[in-house]
Structure formats: structure tokens, C-alpha cells
Design a protein around this motif. Structure first.
Motif, PDB file in Angstrom:
ATOM      1  N   GLU A 191     -44.273 -26.815 -47.615  1.00 29.64           N
ATOM      2  CA  GLU A 191     -42.996 -26.398 -48.125  1.00 29.64           C
ATOM      3  C   GLU A 191     -42.470 -27.253 -48.877  1.00 29.64           C
ATOM      4  O   GLU A 191     -41.844 -27.149 -50.032  1.00 29.64           O
ATOM      5  CB  GLU A 191     -41.940 -25.462 -47.292  1.00 29.64           C
ATOM      6  CG  GLU A 191     -40.820 -24.888 -48.043  1.00 29.64           C
ATOM      7  CD  GLU A 191     -39.939 -24.010 -47.274  1.00 29.64           C
ATOM      8  OE1 GLU A 191     -38.874 -24.388 -47.116  1.00 29.64           O
ATOM      9  OE2 GLU A 191     -40.584 -23.417 -46.336  1.00 29.64           O
ATOM     10  N   ASP A 205     -43.448 -20.855 -53.256  1.00 27.51           N
ATOM     11  CA  ASP A 205     -44.031 -19.485 -53.111  1.00 27.51           C
ATOM     12  C   ASP A 205     -43.783 -18.737 -51.750  1.00 27.51           C
ATOM     13  O   ASP A 205     -43.548 -17.400 -51.867  1.00 27.51           O
ATOM     14  CB  ASP A 205     -45.502 -19.641 -53.471  1.00 27.51           C
ATOM     15  CG  ASP A 205     -45.845 -19.128 -54.551  1.00 27.51           C
ATOM     16  OD1 ASP A 205     -45.021 -19.036 -55.335  1.00 27.51           O
ATOM     17  OD2 ASP A 205     -47.201 -18.864 -54.907  1.00 27.51           O
ATOM     18  N   ASN A 206     -43.736 -19.532 -50.831  1.00 22.54           N
ATOM     19  CA  ASN A 206     -43.780 -18.644 -49.477  1.00 22.54           C
ATOM     20  C   ASN A 206     -42.473 -18.198 -49.184  1.00 22.54           C
ATOM     21  O   ASN A 206     -42.082 -16.962 -48.740  1.00 22.54           O
ATOM     22  CB  ASN A 206     -44.122 -19.440 -48.173  1.00 22.54           C
ATOM     23  CG  ASN A 206     -45.725 -19.741 -48.333  1.00 22.54           C
ATOM     24  OD1 ASN A 206     -46.561 -18.912 -48.816  1.00 22.54           O
ATOM     25  ND2 ASN A 206     -46.429 -20.732 -47.974  1.00 22.54           N
ATOM     26  N   ARG A 207     -41.302 -18.781 -49.561  1.00 24.37           N
ATOM     27  CA  ARG A 207     -40.040 -18.846 -48.951  1.00 24.37           C
ATOM     28  C   ARG A 207     -39.233 -17.580 -50.133  1.00 24.37           C
ATOM     29  O   ARG A 207     -38.539 -17.013 -49.687  1.00 24.37           O
ATOM     30  CB  ARG A 207     -39.348 -19.907 -48.848  1.00 24.37           C
ATOM     31  CG  ARG A 207     -37.914 -19.526 -48.431  1.00 24.37           C
ATOM     32  CD  ARG A 207     -36.890 -20.916 -48.217  1.00 24.37           C
ATOM     33  NE  ARG A 207     -37.383 -21.465 -47.020  1.00 24.37           N
ATOM     34  CZ  ARG A 207     -36.684 -22.126 -46.159  1.00 24.37           C
ATOM     35  NH1 ARG A 207     -35.434 -22.649 -46.723  1.00 24.37           N
ATOM     36  NH2 ARG A 207     -36.872 -22.456 -45.054  1.00 24.37           N
ATOM     37  N   PRO A 248     -40.650 -15.538 -52.984  1.00 27.54           N
ATOM     38  CA  PRO A 248     -41.634 -14.592 -53.560  1.00 27.54           C
ATOM     39  C   PRO A 248     -40.862 -13.877 -54.694  1.00 27.54           C
ATOM     40  O   PRO A 248     -39.879 -13.513 -54.369  1.00 27.54           O
ATOM     41  CB  PRO A 248     -42.061 -13.465 -52.431  1.00 27.54           C
ATOM     42  CG  PRO A 248     -41.153 -13.552 -51.414  1.00 27.54           C
ATOM     43  CD  PRO A 248     -40.395 -14.744 -51.299  1.00 27.54           C
ATOM     44  N   LYS A 269     -48.206 -22.320 -58.774  1.00 27.03           N
ATOM     45  CA  LYS A 269     -47.313 -21.501 -58.061  1.00 27.03           C
ATOM     46  C   LYS A 269     -45.751 -21.993 -58.260  1.00 27.03           C
ATOM     47  O   LYS A 269     -45.612 -22.826 -59.171  1.00 27.03           O
ATOM     48  CB  LYS A 269     -47.460 -22.021 -56.487  1.00 27.03           C
ATOM     49  CG  LYS A 269     -48.868 -21.649 -55.971  1.00 27.03           C
ATOM     50  CD  LYS A 269     -48.815 -22.226 -54.481  1.00 27.03           C
ATOM     51  CE  LYS A 269     -50.533 -22.005 -53.984  1.00 27.03           C
ATOM     52  NZ  LYS A 269     -50.720 -22.606 -52.594  1.00 27.03           N
TER      53      LYS A 269
END
Length: 417
Positions: free
Chosen positions: A394, A290-292, A294, A268
């Protein structure tokens, strides 16, 4: 108790291949910023054709050490802006160096003593820089040494006074911290009054019970006052951040290394950073982006790693001396060297956040000492980024060396311990 007679050496070199000029400069000051001795050197002679910037810088350092030895000055700190020379003195292995530089470095190592060798930015080394420039322009003599203010050229003397005034500003901020100690002690006056009443009661009881009890009461009174004083002083110090920051940064040399990478088929998007004081671990962190973020690319990941590293430094009251990273684009954007805006909008946002973090601490972004290094130099930060790509959360911060993942801890010990 802090040591007395602390001396600081600054050195620099100047080389102009087109004009066939080279010079070196150095200055030694006491702990009040006052001039002790300064010198400018014209590097003329048969070796000039083989001279380069690194040799000129090394001569400035070597000659400064000679001046200190001749005057029996015990140097506590040595400062310069040449990464190459400092790394060579510290023992870094690099490409083959010309014989003049090799022999100069060996002499430097033999005379370095216990002084801390720090890399600073050029803006903080203006006096030595000006002396080196002056040295390259000398005609009638190969060197000029100054031991009194009235001997120093006005332009250089002005720079000495400016840097001294800047240091006094730092001292004033520390004095404000001490003033806070006094205020806190005054605020504890009511509590101390209750303690005095208790002690007075003990003393009165002892007086009624005779001389033996009176001596006991005096002992209790002494212990009580010492304990109360120690508690008040400790409480005041822990609530005076300027003092704690000053103590933490004395003779320290903090380096931040950061690394970021985008998503690929295996991992990631991720980032990592680590702060160390020479060979001592300070703090490190790993991040899953990855989440915050993209669609994160390499430059954005690198910028996030730098931003988070600067925040770690701020939160740990660390004043960074050197920052190492591999991404030239991020470095140039932070330093203001890149005039074109980033093509990736989120990168612009993160760069502005970095500048905001710095300015909130009274640091101008263009004054940062950011080095563009190869990936192997920052492999501990790279391994932290790999850890970040595996995190479910995170971020993860490591405040102790023993908390690091085994692979990261092994790399740190192999590189810095």
C-alpha cells in the motif's frame, strides 16, 4: 553556541488600482521580537500607473534591506507572503516582468546576504501588511520611519505586541522542554549516586597508594563525571521533543509537495509526496490507492496525498512553511474557501481527517500556506505517485535520498540540489 544579535525583516505591499493607491511596509525586529525599525511608504509618482502588487511587495523588501544596511543590522531571516516576489528573488523563471520590478529584484539579490528568505501566510505578516496599508494612505510625505514604540500608531503597536506574545508562547513551550531536562537529570540521581560511590572507592584506593595514584584517581573521576553528564544530557535531549523540534526548525524552510491521480487504462490510483528543506531531502513516500479506495477520483487521490504528507511532517517533527499542490478543489476545501460540500462522500471524510491532523498539532487549517501550482512544479511528487501505482504494497516511505528510485532521485537533484 547560537549567534547573537539576530534580526528578522518582514515586508509587504499594498495596491488598489481603483483608488490609484499603492504602499509598502517593512519592520525589523530583534530576536526578542522588539521593534528596531519600521517604515511605511507611499508609492506615489510617475511610475504609479505601472505599479502592481508584486512591485509594491518588492519595494517593501528592497526598502527593508536598505534600512538594515543603513543601520549595520545583520539579518538572519526575511519573511513575506508574496510567492511571486520570493520566487523571483530565488531565481525562478516566469513570464516577462515590467522593468521596474526587474531592477528592484536585482537590487534585492545584491543586498540579500546570507539571510534565509521564507514565505509565510498573510495572517503571520499582519504588522508589515498594516504598515503597507498605512503607506498607501500617506498624504503629507512619501515615507514614515519609526524607531521607537511611542512613535508607532497604536493599532500597529498592538499587532507588534500580539506577535511578540505569540513568540513568547513558543519560547515557553521550549522552556518546558528544558524543564523536562532538569526532571530527567533529577530522576537519574540514584544512578549517579552509584557512580559517585564507585568514584569514591577509586579515590580512596588512590589515596592509599600515594600521590601518583591520587592524580590518576582525579583523572578517572573527571572522565567519569564528564561521561555521566554527557550521557544524561543526551538522554534528556532525546526525550524532550520540544527541544529537538526547536533545534530541527531553526533557520529551516520546509516545503511539502503532493500529487494524486485516479486509475486509468495504464496505471492504478496513486499518490506521492515529498518534504524538503530548501535543496535538502527530508522524507518522501509513494502510495498505491487501488485496494483501500476503490473508485478513487483525482480530487480524492490529491486529498489523500496531502493528508499523508501532513502526517509525514508530523512524524518527522517538521513545521511546514509552504505546501504545493495542483488541485484547487482540495486546497479550497481545506482552507474553508469552498462552501459547497464535495459530491464524493469519501472526499469529505479525508478533508475532515486532514483538518483533524492539523488541529491535533495546534494548527488552524485556514492558516495553511497552500499554493496552487502547475504540474511541472511538483514533478518529483508526480513521479513518486507513478512509483506508487506500481507498488504491490500500500505504501513505501523513503527516509534517505539514496533510497529513492533512480528516476525520482534524478528529478530531485535536477530541481532542488
Amino acid at each position: 553556541m547560537f549567534p547573537r544579535d539576530l534580526y528578522t525583516l518582514n515586508f509587504d505591499g499594498s495596491h488598489n488600482n481603483q483608488k490609484q493607491r499603492a504602499g509598502a511596509g517593512c519592520i525589523i525586529r530583534d530576536d526578542n521580537g522588539e521593534l528596531v525599525v519600521a517604515a511605511a511608504y507611499n508609492l506615489v509618482g510617475p511610475d504609479l500607473s505601472r505599479c502592481n502588487v508584486a512591485i509594491a511587495e518588492a519595494v517593501g523588501l528592497r526598502n527593508g534591506l536598505r534600512l538594515a544596511r543603513e543601520r549595520n543590522l545583520n539579518l538572519s531571516v526575511i519573511k513575506g507572503d508574496s510567492q511571486e516576489v520570493i520566487e523571483l528573488v530565488r531565481g525562478a523563471q516566469g513570464r516577462t516582468q515590467p522593468p521596474p520590478l526587474t531592477s528592484i529584484i536585482q537590487e534585492i539579490k545584491g543586498n540579500l546576504g546570507h539571510a534565509s528568505l521564507l514565505q509565510i501566510n498573510r495572517a503571520s505578516n499582519r504588522v508589515a501588511d498594516k504598515l503597507a496599508s498605512m503607506g498607501s494612505s500617506l498624504v503629507t510625505t512619501e515615507s514614515k520611519v519609526f524607531t521607537r514604540h511611542d512613535e508607532v500608531p497604536t493599532q500597529i503597536l498592538d499587532l507588534i505586541n500580539q506577535e511578540k506574545a505569540g513568540n513568547e508562547g513558543e519560547d515557553n513551550r521550549s522552556t518546558n522542554g528544558l524543564r523536562n531536562v532538569t526532571i530527567l537529570e533529577a530522576g537519574n540521581g540514584e544512578e549517579d549516586s552509584h557512580q559517585d560511590n564507585d568514584i569514591r572507592n577509586v579515590r580512596n584506593v588512590a589515596a592509599r597508594n600515594g600521590g601518583e595514584d591520587n592524580r590518576l584517581a582525579n583523572g578517572i573521576r573527571t572522565v567519569g563525571l564528564v561521561a555521566a553528564g554527557a550521557a544524561a544530557l543526551w538522554g534528556a535531549f532525546t526525550q524532550a521533543p520540544n527541544i529537538m523540534r526547536l533545534l530541527n526548525n531553526i533557520n529551516a524552510h520546509y516545503t511539502l509537495q503532493y500529487f494524486g491521480s485516479d486509475r486509468n487504462q495504464v496505471q492504478k490510483a496513486r499518490a506521492g509526496c515529498i518534504i524538503r528543506n530548501e535543496g535538502q531531502f527530508v522524507v518522501a513516500a509513494a502510495y498505491n490507492l487501488d485496494n483501500r479506495y476503490p473508485g478513487c477520483n483525482v480530487a480524492l487521490a490529491e486529498a489523500i496525498a496531502l493528508k499523508n504528507g501532513l502526517k509525514l511532517a508530523r512524524d518527522n517533527s517538521v513545521q511546514l512553511d509552504v505546501i504545493d499542490g495542483r488541485n484547487r478543489e482540495v486546497r479550497d476545501l481545506v482552507l474553508g474557501l469552498e462552501r459547497m460540500p464535495p459530491r464524493f462522500p469519501q472526499l469529505s471524510v479525508v478533508i475532515q481527517e486532514i483538518k483533524s491532523v492539523l488541529r491535533n498539532q495546534g494548527i488552524q487549517p485556514e492558516d495553511l500556506n497552500i499554493n496552487h501550482v502547475d504540474e511541472e512544479t511538483i514533478r518529483v511528487a508526480r513521479e513518486l505517485a507513478t512509483v506508487g501505482g506500481l507498488l504491490r504494497q500500500e505504501a513505501k516511505v523513503y527516509n534517505k535520498l539514496e533510497d529513492l528510485p533512480l528516476r525520482v532521485a534524478s528529478l530531485f537533484s535536477a530541481n532542488f540540489a
